[in-house]
Scaffold this motif. Structure first.
Motif, PDB file in Angstrom:
ATOM      1  N   GLN A  63       0.815  -1.212   0.000  1.00 30.08           N
ATOM      2  CA  GLN A  63       0.000   0.000   0.000  1.00 30.08           C
ATOM      3  C   GLN A  63       0.849   1.264   0.000  1.00 30.08           C
ATOM      4  N   HIS A  64       1.939   1.270   0.791  1.00 28.24           N
ATOM      5  CA  HIS A  64       2.727   2.498   0.859  1.00 28.24           C
ATOM      6  C   HIS A  64       3.355   2.836  -0.491  1.00 28.24           C
ATOM      7  N   ALA A  65       3.764   1.841  -1.274  1.00 31.90           N
ATOM      8  CA  ALA A  65       4.313   2.111  -2.608  1.00 31.90           C
ATOM      9  C   ALA A  65       3.217   2.646  -3.531  1.00 31.90           C
ATOM     10  N   GLN A  66       2.032   2.113  -3.421  1.00 32.06           N
ATOM     11  CA  GLN A  66       0.915   2.611  -4.214  1.00 32.06           C
ATOM     12  C   GLN A  66       0.575   4.054  -3.837  1.00 32.06           C
ATOM     13  N   HIS A  67       0.655   4.358  -2.549  1.00 31.91           N
ATOM     14  CA  HIS A  67       0.409   5.738  -2.100  1.00 31.91           C
ATOM     15  C   HIS A  67       1.449   6.681  -2.690  1.00 31.91           C
ATOM     16  N   LEU A  68       2.724   6.273  -2.651  1.00 30.18           N
ATOM     17  CA  LEU A  68       3.792   7.127  -3.193  1.00 30.18           C
ATOM     18  C   LEU A  68       3.635   7.332  -4.692  1.00 30.18           C
ATOM     19  N   ALA A  69       3.174   6.310  -5.389  1.00 32.96           N
ATOM     20  CA  ALA A  69       2.962   6.442  -6.828  1.00 32.96           C
ATOM     21  C   ALA A  69       1.856   7.463  -7.116  1.00 32.96           C
ATOM     22  N   ALA A  70       0.872   7.541  -6.238  1.00 29.92           N
ATOM     23  CA  ALA A  70      -0.241   8.480  -6.420  1.00 29.92           C
ATOM     24  C   ALA A  70       0.092   9.883  -5.921  1.00 29.92           C
ATOM     25  N   ASP A  71       0.889   9.963  -4.836  1.00 26.90           N
ATOM     26  CA  ASP A  71       1.248  11.254  -4.233  1.00 26.90           C
ATOM     27  C   ASP A  71       2.629  11.089  -3.619  1.00 26.90           C
ATOM     28  N   PRO A  72       3.655  11.684  -4.209  1.00 27.72           N
ATOM     29  CA  PRO A  72       5.023  11.418  -3.757  1.00 27.72           C
ATOM     30  C   PRO A  72       5.423  12.098  -2.444  1.00 27.72           C
ATOM     31  N   ARG A  73       4.564  12.911  -1.861  1.00 29.62           N
ATOM     32  CA  ARG A  73       4.916  13.555  -0.588  1.00 29.62           C
ATOM     33  C   ARG A  73       5.021  12.500   0.500  1.00 29.62           C
ATOM     34  N   THR A  74       6.074  12.617   1.297  1.00 32.65           N
ATOM     35  CA  THR A  74       6.331  11.579   2.297  1.00 32.65           C
ATOM     36  C   THR A  74       7.163  12.119   3.447  1.00 32.65           C
ATOM     37  N   ALA A  75       7.247  11.323   4.495  1.00 28.68           N
ATOM     38  CA  ALA A  75       8.147  11.573   5.615  1.00 28.68           C
ATOM     39  C   ALA A  75       8.660  10.221   6.090  1.00 28.68           C
ATOM     40  N   LEU A  76       9.842  10.238   6.670  1.00 27.99           N
ATOM     41  CA  LEU A  76      10.422   9.047   7.275  1.00 27.99           C
ATOM     42  C   LEU A  76      10.748   9.395   8.714  1.00 27.99           C
ATOM     43  N   PHE A  77      10.271   8.578   9.632  1.00 28.02           N
ATOM     44  CA  PHE A  77      10.478   8.801  11.061  1.00 28.02           C
ATOM     45  C   PHE A  77      11.339   7.669  11.603  1.00 28.02           C
ATOM     46  N   VAL A  78      12.439   8.037  12.257  1.00 31.12           N
ATOM     47  CA  VAL A  78      13.389   7.076  12.817  1.00 31.12           C
ATOM     48  C   VAL A  78      13.556   7.406  14.295  1.00 31.12           C
ATOM     49  N   ALA A  79      13.439   6.406  15.157  1.00 26.08           N
ATOM     50  CA  ALA A  79      13.583   6.639  16.601  1.00 26.08           C
ATOM     51  C   ALA A  79      14.429   5.543  17.228  1.00 26.08           C
ATOM     52  N   GLU A  80      15.166   5.930  18.271  1.00 26.32           N
ATOM     53  CA  GLU A  80      15.929   4.923  19.000  1.00 26.32           C
ATOM     54  C   GLU A  80      14.964   3.960  19.679  1.00 26.32           C
ATOM     55  N   THR A  81      15.429   2.778  19.959  1.00 23.58           N
ATOM     56  CA  THR A  81      14.616   1.751  20.582  1.00 23.58           C
ATOM     57  C   THR A  81      14.336   2.104  22.034  1.00 23.58           C
ATOM     58  N   ASP A  82      13.101   1.929  22.433  1.00 22.51           N
ATOM     59  CA  ASP A  82      12.694   2.168  23.815  1.00 22.51           C
ATOM     60  C   ASP A  82      13.082   0.968  24.675  1.00 22.51           C
ATOM     61  N   SER A  83      13.238   1.212  25.960  1.00 24.56           N
ATOM     62  CA  SER A  83      13.460   0.145  26.931  1.00 24.56           C
ATOM     63  C   SER A  83      13.015   0.665  28.295  1.00 24.56           C
ATOM     64  N   PRO A  84      12.772  -0.216  29.260  1.00 23.82           N
ATOM     65  CA  PRO A  84      12.232   0.218  30.555  1.00 23.82           C
ATOM     66  C   PRO A  84      13.077   1.261  31.288  1.00 23.82           C
TER      67      PRO A  84
END
Length: 174
Positions: A63-84
């Motif tokens: 689905q995400h590739a199909q979305h990009l093909a229809a509308d190329p606007r995007t964001a990428l979110f990267v976060a460090e791994t959580d732990s207790p």
């Protein structure tokens, strides 16, 4: 009583922290638009020489590739791994925004991106033989990097290694 804000980090310190974050995390959240609304997907990612370019290996059936093909606007979110033992509100995180485009298979850029991607994700090698998979390039224009409380920074693609400390009282943008 207000909390004292820490001193901003230097550009070099911010850039080193950004590199450590993206080198230590292999999967991010790709945000696409589905009927005008945000849609998130977990995706393995590879950054280029800085944060302004990232590469994804996506199936056109997803689905995400199909979305990009229809509308190329995007964001990428990267976060460090959580732990207790970590405060989840202080986790290091990077949000980059821009547009996406597929890479043509017969280009040197595709060949270089493929080699770097397989080096980072060796188990992905067989999928490069699947006809529905292709490399996508994210052309990123703006970055928001949080390195903990009082350490939010922004940058623009025109000066990708110039990080502007974002003051809470002004919400400053680079």
């Amino acid at each position: 009583m207000g909390r004292t804000m820490p001193e901003p980090l230097s550009n070099e310190e911010v850039e080193e922290a950004r590199v450590r974050l993206v080198d230590g995390v292999r999967v991010g959240v790709l945000l696409t638009l589905r009927h005008g609304r945000p849609f998130g997907s977990h995706v393995p990612f590879l950054f280029g020489s800085d944060w302004t370019r990232a590469f994804l290996h996506l199936s056109r059936l997803a689905q995400h590739a199909q979305h990009l093909a229809a509308d190329p606007r995007t964001a990428l979110f990267v976060a460090e791994t959580d732990s207790p033992e970590k405060n989840p509100l202080a986790l290091k995180r990077l949000n980059v925004m821009g547009t996406a485009a597929p890479l043509a298979r017969d280009t040197a850029e595709y060949t270089a991106a493929k080699a770097a991607y397989i080096a980072r994700f060796p188990l992905s090698a067989p999928m490069f033989g699947f006809a529905d998979f292709g490399m996508w390039e994210l052309r990123l224009e703006e970055a928001h990097l949080v390195l903990g409380f009082g350490h939010a920074y922004g940058a623009r693609a025109s000066a990708p290694r110039t990080w502007v400390h974002q003051q809470p009282e002004t919400g400053g943008r680079p």
